[in-house]
Scaffold this motif. Structure first.
Motif, PDB file in Angstrom:
ATOM      1  N   THR A  40       0.821  -1.220   0.000  1.00  0.00           N
ATOM      2  CA  THR A  40       0.000   0.000   0.000  1.00  0.00           C
ATOM      3  C   THR A  40       0.853   1.268   0.000  1.00  0.00           C
ATOM      4  OG1 THR A  40      -0.154  -0.010   2.411  1.00  0.00           O
ATOM      5  CG2 THR A  40      -1.873  -1.171   1.194  1.00  0.00           C
ATOM      6  N   THR A  41       2.063   1.204   0.528  1.00  0.00           N
ATOM      7  CA  THR A  41       3.013   2.331   0.569  1.00  0.00           C
ATOM      8  C   THR A  41       2.386   3.602   1.142  1.00  0.00           C
ATOM      9  OG1 THR A  41       2.540   3.140  -1.701  1.00  0.00           O
ATOM     10  CG2 THR A  41       4.250   1.431  -1.453  1.00  0.00           C
ATOM     11  N   SER A  42       1.334   3.461   1.940  1.00  0.00           N
ATOM     12  CA  SER A  42       0.695   4.630   2.541  1.00  0.00           C
ATOM     13  C   SER A  42       1.464   5.055   3.783  1.00  0.00           C
ATOM     14  CB  SER A  42      -0.750   4.324   2.926  1.00  0.00           C
ATOM     15  OG  SER A  42      -1.488   3.934   1.796  1.00  0.00           O
ATOM     16  N   THR A  43       1.595   6.369   3.992  1.00  0.00           N
ATOM     17  CA  THR A  43       2.233   6.878   5.193  1.00  0.00           C
ATOM     18  C   THR A  43       1.482   6.379   6.416  1.00  0.00           C
ATOM     19  OG1 THR A  43       2.933   8.868   4.021  1.00  0.00           O
ATOM     20  CG2 THR A  43       2.944   8.955   6.424  1.00  0.00           C
ATOM     21  N   GLY A  44       2.197   5.819   7.360  1.00  0.00           N
ATOM     22  CA  GLY A  44       1.550   5.291   8.555  1.00  0.00           C
ATOM     23  C   GLY A  44       1.215   3.824   8.453  1.00  0.00           C
ATOM     24  N   SER A  45       1.598   3.178   7.353  1.00  0.00           N
ATOM     25  CA  SER A  45       1.366   1.738   7.187  1.00  0.00           C
ATOM     26  C   SER A  45       2.696   1.006   7.133  1.00  0.00           C
ATOM     27  CB  SER A  45       0.578   1.456   5.899  1.00  0.00           C
ATOM     28  OG  SER A  45      -0.708   2.006   5.966  1.00  0.00           O
ATOM     29  N   SER A  46       2.677  -0.258   7.497  1.00  0.00           N
ATOM     30  CA  SER A  46       3.880  -1.073   7.444  1.00  0.00           C
ATOM     31  C   SER A  46       3.495  -2.519   7.169  1.00  0.00           C
ATOM     32  CB  SER A  46       4.648  -0.983   8.774  1.00  0.00           C
ATOM     33  OG  SER A  46       5.776  -1.848   8.776  1.00  0.00           O
ATOM     34  N   ASN A  47       4.144  -3.121   6.165  1.00  0.00           N
ATOM     35  CA  ASN A  47       3.876  -4.520   5.815  1.00  0.00           C
ATOM     36  C   ASN A  47       2.392  -4.770   5.593  1.00  0.00           C
ATOM     37  OD1 ASN A  47       6.587  -5.413   5.892  1.00  0.00           O
ATOM     38  ND2 ASN A  47       6.502  -5.510   8.125  1.00  0.00           N
ATOM     39  N   TRP A  92     -11.666  -6.225  -2.727  1.00  0.00           N
ATOM     40  CA  TRP A  92     -10.235  -6.521  -2.806  1.00  0.00           C
ATOM     41  C   TRP A  92      -9.800  -7.307  -1.569  1.00  0.00           C
ATOM     42  CZ3 TRP A  92     -12.608  -2.086  -1.539  1.00  0.00           C
ATOM     43  CH2 TRP A  92     -12.268  -1.458  -0.338  1.00  0.00           C
ATOM     44  N   GLY A  93      -8.694  -7.988  -1.719  1.00  0.00           N
ATOM     45  CA  GLY A  93      -8.114  -8.718  -0.602  1.00  0.00           C
ATOM     46  C   GLY A  93      -7.101  -7.849   0.122  1.00  0.00           C
ATOM     47  N   THR A  94      -6.958  -8.071   1.433  1.00  0.00           N
ATOM     48  CA  THR A  94      -5.925  -7.383   2.203  1.00  0.00           C
ATOM     49  C   THR A  94      -5.005  -8.423   2.845  1.00  0.00           C
ATOM     50  OG1 THR A  94      -6.995  -7.297   4.388  1.00  0.00           O
ATOM     51  CG2 THR A  94      -7.653  -5.637   2.764  1.00  0.00           C
ATOM     52  N   LYS A  95      -3.770  -8.038   3.010  1.00  0.00           N
ATOM     53  CA  LYS A  95      -2.767  -8.913   3.630  1.00  0.00           C
ATOM     54  C   LYS A  95      -1.907  -8.080   4.551  1.00  0.00           C
ATOM     55  CE  LYS A  95       0.837 -10.469   1.219  1.00  0.00           C
ATOM     56  NZ  LYS A  95       1.679 -11.314   0.303  1.00  0.00           N
ATOM     57  N   THR A  96      -1.786  -8.498   5.796  1.00  0.00           N
ATOM     58  CA  THR A  96      -0.958  -7.800   6.776  1.00  0.00           C
ATOM     59  C   THR A  96       0.009  -8.805   7.383  1.00  0.00           C
ATOM     60  OG1 THR A  96      -2.849  -6.363   7.287  1.00  0.00           O
ATOM     61  CG2 THR A  96      -0.967  -6.265   8.780  1.00  0.00           C
ATOM     62  N   LEU A  97       1.288  -8.578   7.182  1.00  0.00           N
ATOM     63  CA  LEU A  97       2.312  -9.498   7.692  1.00  0.00           C
ATOM     64  C   LEU A  97       2.435  -9.367   9.205  1.00  0.00           C
ATOM     65  CD1 LEU A  97       5.117  -8.985   4.997  1.00  0.00           C
ATOM     66  CD2 LEU A  97       3.241 -10.655   5.015  1.00  0.00           C
ATOM     67  N   PRO A  98       3.059 -10.327   9.875  1.00  0.00           N
ATOM     68  CA  PRO A  98       3.320 -10.188  11.307  1.00  0.00           C
ATOM     69  C   PRO A  98       4.019  -8.862  11.611  1.00  0.00           C
ATOM     70  CG  PRO A  98       3.796 -12.420  10.623  1.00  0.00           C
ATOM     71  CD  PRO A  98       3.494 -11.648   9.372  1.00  0.00           C
ATOM     72  N   ASN A  99       3.567  -8.181  12.647  1.00  0.00           N
ATOM     73  CA  ASN A  99       4.045  -6.858  13.068  1.00  0.00           C
ATOM     74  C   ASN A  99       3.632  -5.737  12.110  1.00  0.00           C
ATOM     75  OD1 ASN A  99       5.471  -7.966  15.353  1.00  0.00           O
ATOM     76  ND2 ASN A  99       7.073  -8.610  13.928  1.00  0.00           N
ATOM     77  N   VAL A 121      -7.705 -16.128  11.825  1.00  0.00           N
ATOM     78  CA  VAL A 121      -6.898 -14.967  12.195  1.00  0.00           C
ATOM     79  C   VAL A 121      -6.728 -14.938  13.706  1.00  0.00           C
ATOM     80  CG1 VAL A 121      -7.403 -13.467  10.234  1.00  0.00           C
ATOM     81  CG2 VAL A 121      -9.025 -13.598  12.118  1.00  0.00           C
ATOM     82  N   SER A 122      -5.567 -14.470  14.135  1.00  0.00           N
ATOM     83  CA  SER A 122      -5.309 -14.408  15.571  1.00  0.00           C
ATOM     84  C   SER A 122      -4.660 -13.088  15.978  1.00  0.00           C
ATOM     85  CB  SER A 122      -4.405 -15.567  15.991  1.00  0.00           C
ATOM     86  OG  SER A 122      -3.169 -15.531  15.286  1.00  0.00           O
ATOM     87  N   GLY A 123      -4.551 -12.155  15.058  1.00  0.00           N
ATOM     88  CA  GLY A 123      -3.951 -10.869  15.383  1.00  0.00           C
ATOM     89  C   GLY A 123      -4.407  -9.793  14.422  1.00  0.00           C
ATOM     90  N   GLY A 124      -4.157  -8.553  14.776  1.00  0.00           N
ATOM     91  CA  GLY A 124      -4.516  -7.433  13.913  1.00  0.00           C
ATOM     92  C   GLY A 124      -5.971  -7.032  14.052  1.00  0.00           C
ATOM     93  N   ASN A 175      -0.018  -8.688  15.897  1.00  0.00           N
ATOM     94  CA  ASN A 175       0.940  -9.203  16.879  1.00  0.00           C
ATOM     95  C   ASN A 175       0.991 -10.724  16.919  1.00  0.00           C
ATOM     96  OD1 ASN A 175      -1.537  -9.654  17.982  1.00  0.00           O
ATOM     97  ND2 ASN A 175      -1.310  -8.245  19.713  1.00  0.00           N
ATOM     98  N   SER A 176       0.481 -11.354  15.858  1.00  0.00           N
ATOM     99  CA  SER A 176       0.554 -12.815  15.774  1.00  0.00           C
ATOM    100  C   SER A 176       1.739 -13.207  14.892  1.00  0.00           C
ATOM    101  CB  SER A 176      -0.742 -13.385  15.181  1.00  0.00           C
ATOM    102  OG  SER A 176      -0.811 -13.129  13.791  1.00  0.00           O
ATOM    103  N   GLU A 177       1.952 -14.502  14.764  1.00  0.00           N
ATOM    104  CA  GLU A 177       3.051 -14.995  13.937  1.00  0.00           C
ATOM    105  C   GLU A 177       2.579 -15.398  12.549  1.00  0.00           C
ATOM    106  OE1 GLU A 177       4.969 -18.126  16.081  1.00  0.00           O
ATOM    107  OE2 GLU A 177       5.753 -16.789  17.644  1.00  0.00           O
ATOM    108  N   GLN A 178       1.300 -15.163  12.243  1.00  0.00           N
ATOM    109  CA  GLN A 178       0.777 -15.544  10.944  1.00  0.00           C
ATOM    110  C   GLN A 178       0.324 -14.320  10.162  1.00  0.00           C
ATOM    111  OE1 GLN A 178      -2.785 -17.614  12.934  1.00  0.00           O
ATOM    112  NE2 GLN A 178      -3.651 -16.983  10.959  1.00  0.00           N
ATOM    113  N   THR A 179       0.323 -14.446   8.838  1.00  0.00           N
ATOM    114  CA  THR A 179      -0.149 -13.364   7.982  1.00  0.00           C
ATOM    115  C   THR A 179      -1.660 -13.246   8.110  1.00  0.00           C
ATOM    116  OG1 THR A 179       1.674 -13.693   6.430  1.00  0.00           O
ATOM    117  CG2 THR A 179      -0.272 -12.544   5.607  1.00  0.00           C
ATOM    118  N   ARG A 180      -2.136 -12.032   8.219  1.00  0.00           N
ATOM    119  CA  ARG A 180      -3.565 -11.748   8.402  1.00  0.00           C
ATOM    120  C   ARG A 180      -4.180 -11.411   7.048  1.00  0.00           C
ATOM    121  NH1 ARG A 180      -6.966  -7.384   8.630  1.00  0.00           N
ATOM    122  NH2 ARG A 180      -8.296  -6.992  10.450  1.00  0.00           N
ATOM    123  N   TYR A 181      -5.200 -12.161   6.638  1.00  0.00           N
ATOM    124  CA  TYR A 181      -5.903 -11.912   5.372  1.00  0.00           C
ATOM    125  C   TYR A 181      -7.351 -11.513   5.652  1.00  0.00           C
ATOM    126  CZ  TYR A 181      -2.119 -14.277   2.824  1.00  0.00           C
ATOM    127  OH  TYR A 181      -0.906 -14.630   2.283  1.00  0.00           O
TER     128      TYR A 181
END
Length: 202
Positions: A40-47, A92-99, A121-124, A175-181
């Protein structure tokens, strides 16, 4: 001695968030994980990533109809907008990596927005916040629905969320160890809306 009095509080002009646990089998949506995702490269976003395809539900007509059916029940039976027709515009689909996490944002050119968690899902958490930031009071002695400034919902598999598109929200840190979709989609009115000299056909 203070005289007794009656206090009536009216939580007017609410911004309701609807939670629905989908019972039908929508496991085919798991293949969204295989789509091409872009940062997403949006300011305030990460992974944080979205699918390049913004019409993913068109590939899943049965699942699309099922999710839309639940929206229709909500808008007719709860919101009572029976005479207004709607349609899904983008998805659309979203994906958020751990952290990872996303920035606060809302959805323009839309009236209602939805999120469906097709995966375990277990985090985010999804976090909603108010736009009324003109003055910050001291923290209340007890947080309730009338004074809160942030509201969190913990994702769970097969949960569908429906909320007004103007609400600011974000994916809090995963804050989980899995990717959040998740799957996100927007909904807009269609057909004729009669409002006197402001009537319109969409």
């Amino acid at each position: 001695r203070l005289s007794s009095f009656i206090m009536n509080v009216h939580p007017i002009f609410s911004s309701p968030i609807c939670e629905i646990d989908i019972k039908e089998d929508l496991t085919r949506l798991n293949s969204i994980k295989d789509y091409k995702f872009i940062n997403t490269t949006s300011t305030g976003s990460s992974n944080s990533f979205n699918t390049e395809n913004l019409s993913v539900l068109d590939k899943f007509p049965q699942e699309k109809a099922n999710l839309f059916f639940h929206f229709l029940k909500y808008k007719n039976e709860v919101l009572k907008f029976n005479s207004t027709e709607f349609r899904i515009t983008t998805s659309w689909g979203t994906k958020t990596l751990p952290n990872g996490y996303s920035q606060f944002h809302n959805h323009t050119n839309s009236v209602y927005s939805c999120v469906f968690y097709f995966d375990d899902v277990s985090g985010g958490n999804i976090e909603f916040t108010t736009t009324n930031n003109s003055f910050q009071l001291n923290a209340p002695s007890e947080v309730n629905i009338l004074n809160l400034r942030n509201f969190f919902i913990t994702p769970r598999k097969n949960l569908l969320l429906i909320f007004p598109s103007y609400l600011l929200h974000r994916v809090a840190e995963n804050n989980s160890e899995q990717t959040r979709y998740s799957l996100a989609f927007n909904i807009f009115p269609t057909g004729s809306i009669f409002a006197g000299d402001s009537s319109i056909t969409l």
